[in-house]
Every structure is written in C-alpha cells, then in structure tokens.
Write a protein that holds these residues in place. Sequence first.
Motif, mmCIF file in Angstrom:
data_model
loop_
_atom_site.group_PDB
_atom_site.id
_atom_site.type_symbol
_atom_site.label_atom_id
_atom_site.label_comp_id
_atom_site.label_asym_id
_atom_site.label_seq_id
_atom_site.Cartn_x
_atom_site.Cartn_y
_atom_site.Cartn_z
ATOM 1 N N PHE A 267 48.810 1.611 -63.266
ATOM 2 C CA PHE A 267 47.628 1.518 -64.112
ATOM 3 C C PHE A 267 46.511 2.459 -63.674
ATOM 4 O O PHE A 267 45.821 3.023 -64.526
ATOM 5 N N TYR A 268 46.316 2.640 -62.374
ATOM 6 C CA TYR A 268 45.218 3.499 -61.946
ATOM 7 C C TYR A 268 45.464 4.964 -62.307
ATOM 8 O O TYR A 268 44.583 5.605 -62.899
ATOM 9 N N PRO A 269 46.628 5.553 -61.991
ATOM 10 C CA PRO A 269 46.861 6.927 -62.467
ATOM 11 C C PRO A 269 46.919 7.019 -63.983
ATOM 12 O O PRO A 269 46.512 8.040 -64.547
ATOM 13 N N ALA A 270 47.377 5.977 -64.652
ATOM 14 C CA ALA A 270 47.364 5.991 -66.114
ATOM 15 C C ALA A 270 45.935 6.025 -66.634
ATOM 16 O O ALA A 270 45.621 6.721 -67.623
ATOM 17 N N GLN A 271 45.049 5.283 -65.971
ATOM 18 C CA GLN A 271 43.647 5.283 -66.385
ATOM 19 C C GLN A 271 43.021 6.656 -66.191
ATOM 20 O O GLN A 271 42.232 7.129 -67.032
ATOM 21 N N ILE A 272 43.377 7.343 -65.127
ATOM 22 C CA ILE A 272 42.827 8.680 -64.892
ATOM 23 C C ILE A 272 43.298 9.645 -65.979
ATOM 24 O O ILE A 272 42.501 10.435 -66.523
ATOM 25 N N ALA A 273 44.590 9.595 -66.309
ATOM 26 C CA ALA A 273 45.127 10.506 -67.325
ATOM 27 C C ALA A 273 44.532 10.213 -68.696
ATOM 28 O O ALA A 273 44.128 11.138 -69.427
ATOM 29 N N LEU A 274 44.476 8.953 -69.078
ATOM 30 C CA LEU A 274 43.932 8.609 -70.388
ATOM 31 C C LEU A 274 42.442 8.884 -70.481
ATOM 32 O O LEU A 274 41.942 9.318 -71.539
ATOM 33 N N GLN A 275 41.719 8.635 -69.408
ATOM 34 C CA GLN A 275 40.283 8.923 -69.421
ATOM 35 C C GLN A 275 40.030 10.416 -69.561
ATOM 36 O O GLN A 275 39.114 10.844 -70.288
ATOM 37 N N SER A 276 40.834 11.232 -68.872
ATOM 38 C CA SER A 276 40.678 12.676 -69.007
ATOM 39 C C SER A 276 41.034 13.140 -70.412
ATOM 40 O O SER A 276 40.381 14.038 -70.964
ATOM 41 N N PRO A 571 35.231 -11.333 -55.161
ATOM 42 C CA PRO A 571 34.679 -9.979 -55.307
ATOM 43 C C PRO A 571 34.985 -9.410 -56.688
ATOM 44 O O PRO A 571 35.868 -9.892 -57.407
ATOM 45 N N ASN A 572 34.249 -8.371 -57.053
ATOM 46 C CA ASN A 572 34.460 -7.699 -58.332
ATOM 47 C C ASN A 572 35.876 -7.124 -58.383
ATOM 48 O O ASN A 572 36.295 -6.396 -57.475
ATOM 49 N N VAL A 573 36.608 -7.434 -59.438
ATOM 50 C CA VAL A 573 38.012 -7.041 -59.517
ATOM 51 C C VAL A 573 38.148 -5.529 -59.585
ATOM 52 O O VAL A 573 38.956 -4.922 -58.854
ATOM 53 N N TRP A 574 37.375 -4.887 -60.458
ATOM 54 C CA TRP A 574 37.506 -3.443 -60.616
ATOM 55 C C TRP A 574 37.122 -2.714 -59.333
ATOM 56 O O TRP A 574 37.822 -1.778 -58.908
ATOM 57 N N GLN A 575 36.040 -3.136 -58.671
ATOM 58 C CA GLN A 575 35.629 -2.472 -57.441
ATOM 59 C C GLN A 575 36.664 -2.668 -56.343
ATOM 60 O O GLN A 575 36.896 -1.765 -55.528
ATOM 61 N N THR A 576 37.305 -3.823 -56.332
ATOM 62 C CA THR A 576 38.348 -4.072 -55.323
ATOM 63 C C THR A 576 39.536 -3.156 -55.535
ATOM 64 O O THR A 576 40.060 -2.550 -54.594
ATOM 65 N N ILE A 577 40.002 -3.057 -56.774
ATOM 66 C CA ILE A 577 41.159 -2.211 -57.056
ATOM 67 C C ILE A 577 40.812 -0.739 -56.878
ATOM 68 O O ILE A 577 41.598 0.043 -56.327
ATOM 69 N N TYR A 578 39.614 -0.350 -57.312
ATOM 70 C CA TYR A 578 39.210 1.048 -57.184
ATOM 71 C C TYR A 578 39.104 1.467 -55.715
ATOM 72 O O TYR A 578 39.513 2.573 -55.344
ATOM 73 N N ALA A 579 38.554 0.588 -54.878
ATOM 74 C CA ALA A 579 38.436 0.915 -53.456
ATOM 75 C C ALA A 579 39.806 1.091 -52.808
ATOM 76 O O ALA A 579 39.964 1.890 -51.878
ATOM 77 N N ARG A 580 40.795 0.372 -53.310
ATOM 78 C CA ARG A 580 42.141 0.480 -52.757
ATOM 79 C C ARG A 580 42.895 1.695 -53.282
ATOM 80 O O ARG A 580 43.687 2.311 -52.563
ATOM 81 N N GLU A 581 42.679 2.059 -54.542
ATOM 82 C CA GLU A 581 43.466 3.108 -55.177
ATOM 83 C C GLU A 581 42.836 4.487 -55.086
ATOM 84 O O GLU A 581 43.539 5.489 -55.256
ATOM 85 N N VAL A 587 48.055 12.054 -59.713
ATOM 86 C CA VAL A 587 48.676 11.534 -60.931
ATOM 87 C C VAL A 587 50.033 12.200 -61.082
ATOM 88 O O VAL A 587 50.106 13.419 -61.283
ATOM 89 N N PRO A 588 51.132 11.480 -60.966
ATOM 90 C CA PRO A 588 52.457 12.099 -61.114
ATOM 91 C C PRO A 588 52.607 12.740 -62.488
ATOM 92 O O PRO A 588 52.283 12.145 -63.508
ATOM 93 N N GLY A 589 53.094 13.969 -62.498
ATOM 94 C CA GLY A 589 53.311 14.682 -63.739
ATOM 95 C C GLY A 589 52.150 15.544 -64.185
ATOM 96 O O GLY A 589 52.256 16.246 -65.193
ATOM 97 N N TRP A 590 51.038 15.527 -63.462
ATOM 98 C CA TRP A 590 49.859 16.312 -63.826
ATOM 99 C C TRP A 590 49.693 17.416 -62.787
ATOM 100 O O TRP A 590 49.316 17.164 -61.647
ATOM 101 N N VAL A 591 49.954 18.658 -63.186
ATOM 102 C CA VAL A 591 49.820 19.806 -62.299
ATOM 103 C C VAL A 591 48.384 20.311 -62.398
ATOM 104 O O VAL A 591 47.950 20.776 -63.456
ATOM 105 N N LYS A 592 47.650 20.218 -61.304
ATOM 106 C CA LYS A 592 46.261 20.630 -61.274
ATOM 107 C C LYS A 592 46.119 21.948 -60.523
ATOM 108 O O LYS A 592 47.016 22.399 -59.805
ATOM 109 N N LEU A 593 44.967 22.567 -60.680
ATOM 110 C CA LEU A 593 44.674 23.800 -59.957
ATOM 111 C C LEU A 593 44.596 23.514 -58.467
ATOM 112 O O LEU A 593 44.082 22.466 -58.052
#
Length: 622
Positions: A267-276, A571-581, A587-593
Amino acid sequence: MATTPILDQFLGSLGELVQNRDGGKLQDFLQIEPPLSEIYQQMIAELRQRYPPGSDSDTALQQRCEGLVPKTKGGSSWSAFPTFVRLYFSFMRDVNIENLLETYNLLKGLLNQCVLSLGDSQMGVVVLPTVLYLSKVLAKLAMGLDRRPELIAHILRMEGGSDQENFEKVTLVEKSANVVREAFIKCLTDRSGTPGPHAKPEGKRKGIYLMANLCLKLLFQCGKLRNAEQMFSSISAQSPPLAHFPASQRVTYLYYLGRYLFSNNLFYPAQIALQSAYDQCHRQALSQRNLILTYLIPCNIVMGRFPSQALLQRPEAQGLAEQFDPLCRLIVHGDYLAFREHLSVNSKSAQWFARKGILLTLRNRCEILVWRSFCRKVFIQGGYHGDPQAQAQRGPPPYLYLQKLLMATRWLQRKHNTQPSNGHVNGLAEGEHHGYGSQTIEHPADPEFTGLDDPQNVTKSDNDHEILKKYGDYLASDGYFDEAGNWQDNAPGNLIDGEPELDYQECEFNPYATSTYDDENDQSSLLMQEIESILASLLTQGLMRGYLTHRNPRFAIPGARLRGALPTGFPNVWQTIYAREKEDSHVPGWVKLPEPTATGAAALGGGGRVVNLSGARPVGNQ
C-alpha cells in the motif's frame, strides 16, 4: 488484365515513406478502421478484381510488395515488411466486419507480422507507430467482445467444443496482451542509441511505455495481473528513467503500477505511485483524475489517512464522496457489525467497490481499524486514565479491563439483533447463537445457504430407491474387486460394505460447529480469547501501544505520564505507518533518475578543496 492505378499510387507512396523513414505518415496511410474514405474503397475494389483470394494472387501481390524494401549496407533486405504489407492488403480485401471473431483473427495475424517487422535493427523503428495503432485497434475489438461475449458465442459453438475450451482458458483479451507484450519486449531490448539503463530513450525505446501501458490495460481487463510482474521486473532492469517520457505516458504507467501494487497489498509504494500520477495528471483531465482517486483514496484509507472534505468536493472527485465518506464514518464509529453490513454482498456500496476491484481489500484491511476505534471508545468511557495527583514513580499506568470490551461486544451484538421475527432474533431464539464460526468475528450467512440451520428444512427421504438412483454407482455398484483383485458381482441395491454397525446420527460431522456449553461462562471465555487475539494483533502492528495481561485480562499503557493515555496507547495510524515505511521509499517498477552523488576529491575533501602536501614530512620523523 485489370489495371490498378490506385494500388500503384498507394505502393509508390509507401515506398517513399519507407525510404524517408517517416513512420508517422506510414501509420496514417495504413488505415483499417471503418468508415474508410472513398480512395480506400476504390483500392479494395481493385484488389478484389485484380488479386482475388487464392495462393497465386497472394504470391503475385507479395512480389509487388518486395520493391518497397531498400537494400541495407549488409546486403540483406527487410523481409518481414513486404509480408506485412501483403497481409495488410489481404486484410482489407477479405475482412468481414459482420464476423467479429474472424476479424479479430485476421487483425491479430496482421499485428503479429507487424511486430516481426519491428524487430529489424535498422528499419524496425519505422513501423513503431503502426504497431501501436494496430495494437490499439486489436485491444478495442478484444475488450468489446469480452464485454459482450454473446456476439461470438454462436460462432464458437460452430467451431467445435475443443476450440471453445481453448477460448475459455485463454480469452481474446489475454491473447491480445500476449501479442502486445512481444512488441513491448522488442522496444525494451532495442540496442540503438546510448546504451545503459539510465540513458535517454532513442529509436524503438521511445515506445517502451506506450506498449507497456496498452499491455497493462489488457491484463487488468482480463484479470491476469500475475503476468504483469515480469514486465515490471524487465522495466526496472532495462528501461530508461520514466522522467524522460511524456507526461501522458508517465501518468498512465504510474496509475497501472499503483493499481498493481495495491492489489499485492503493497500500500505505501502504491500510494506513492498513485499520488505522483494524480499530481502529474492535467487538471482538465477530470475523468482520468477521478479514476486515479478511485484507487488513491482507498489506498490511503487502509493506512489510516482519510480524505478531506476539500478533496471530495473537487470536480474530479464527483461521485466518490457518497462511496468513501460513509465508509470512513463507520471506521471512526467502531461498530464492526455495521461495517460488515455496509460491505455485505447485498449492499449497493459493496457492489460499487466490487466493480472497482477493491471490495475484498477494504473488508480485510479496514476491519482492524474499526476494532481499534472500538477499543479506543471503550477505553475513553470505561478505562482507567491514571491519577494526575499521584507521584510520577507511583500509581499504576492507565489500563482497560478486557471484561469491559467483552461486555461492549455483547452489547453491539444485541444492538444489531433488535428486530424480532416470530419470537426469534435473526432466526434464532433470544440468547441463542448458531454454531458456525466465532461469535466475535461472526459474518452473516451466505444468501445461497439461507435456511440450512432451520431443523424444519431438514427432510429425510422415505424411499431409499431415490438415493440409490442418484448415488447407486457409489453406494451399491454392479460389482467390485476383492482383496485378491478378483471381480465380484454385486446384486443391485446391496451395500458393498454391508450394513453399518454404528448409529452415526449422534455424531457431528460439521467442522464449524462449536461444542455444547453448560453455562455462559465458557462462551465468554472463548470471546475473551478472541478479544485478546485482536488486541495482540493491534499491538503487533503498532496501531496500539502497551501490553496485555492474561491472568487478569487487561490492556495497560505504560509511559503515558508525559503525553497522556490516548496519544500514547492509541497513536495516529497514518503517522505510525509512515514512520515505519518512509525509510524505504523505493517503488518497484518505477525507474527514477539517478541521484547525484559526490565523487573523487569533492567527496573526500568536501566541496572540492585542494590540500597542499608538498611540505609534509614522513610519518614518524621529527
């Protein structure tokens, strides 16, 4: 012999385009989608008159197409291209749009030959736009037939059972995806231009994400997401950075990549890809932004980050508030039974989530958040929050007796059983619970099996002949092999194993049935075990902080003196998961500079400073 002035002019124009390596205009010439202009109709008439269907006509047409290919430096010719042009003429001459399956097969063969032409190291890039055009037409036809299979059902029946079985195993959409994947591989493995995975796209490599996006669209349509894993691995290893490609290709690819990661519970890498993808999508592309939000919002909900009202009121979020806002309210409310009812099979919201392919993910991943809200509310109302007057070194930490959670759970169950029917609650007498599964995580019965718990629906056939008629080959066959391997005849109607010696009516064969309890304490003990398991899961995931005591069941929150019991224990759920991830943002499959790194003297000396060592003495000398 009939003359073909239009065909001659068409071949001459194709030859000039190939010589000039103008792939864009070549694709404009090779049109196949109706309605075609009058000039194409005249050319088709000439083909049917001068080159009717037949091997001799196809050979003669092939010879006319051979002149389109220029000779290369090595002396070899682009042999796949004349065959492709000949198949193009044959397609235009023979296609019957009334027979959709035949049209699909002819078009797939034409695309296959065009992909072979794409494989040429020097001239293949010329047909890249044509490959993309034919792939889009094939994908459109395959997905249209996939949505309306009744259009070709009668043709499949006429072709025979074996072909129909093969069609059911590999759908038209999946076949199309396999052809498009071959074109994607040829674009990805092109060696022209600057080598290296981080070089800018040149030649056929410009079509990497064009073909990848179309192939991913087909794979998502037919539900073959596992086949996309190899594509993402190949892109990570060989593709140029995604930033070098146009915005439309980047947004489409990140959208499908995010959906793929979401379906695999990343979910975390998926959120990064979808947000971008959402950030790079044009503001006026409302339908595309709405589609991205359809998966970006649940991806954030799973991680405890709910959409704001400002987001849901945007033009691209039209229709999403009525789906996700009630879900978020149920999670905050903490009523797990209402949450399950909202996502049940008969719910309209569940049907919408199912069409989008996110229903099971929301069921499985969000219920733990509902339980966290439920425990938090019970702690607020009935927990011990600590004595503010006590000294820092004395006094117990804040805690919650799990018996109160048990009582609150029973209250929720009785709250949802408030509509009696003939003196029963949901088909059961008051205080009675059916024996299928757990009382805490109890799910509503499947509608297809409604009424199986009612003893009045259980009937016994008075005629054993009906049973033997239905299961005779199993219970009383015509014969059997004895221990010595010899065949023994058996009179019809006789049980091979003889009459049973035991009465199995009192035996319980239902693996989901619970034992009979003498008192309510035993049932409460099982419920307490399940509550402890749920809290242990919340603690393991970091969604709650503290510890459990088993002998005197309670949840304790140590270290709450400074921040308070609620911020410490819940604790805040999103902050807990974000601090861990956030430590691994790859992001697998995303070739960056590649990130700029300091090298050489700049890395060692800091900022490129020069140190003069001409007057330095050897180590150890005075």
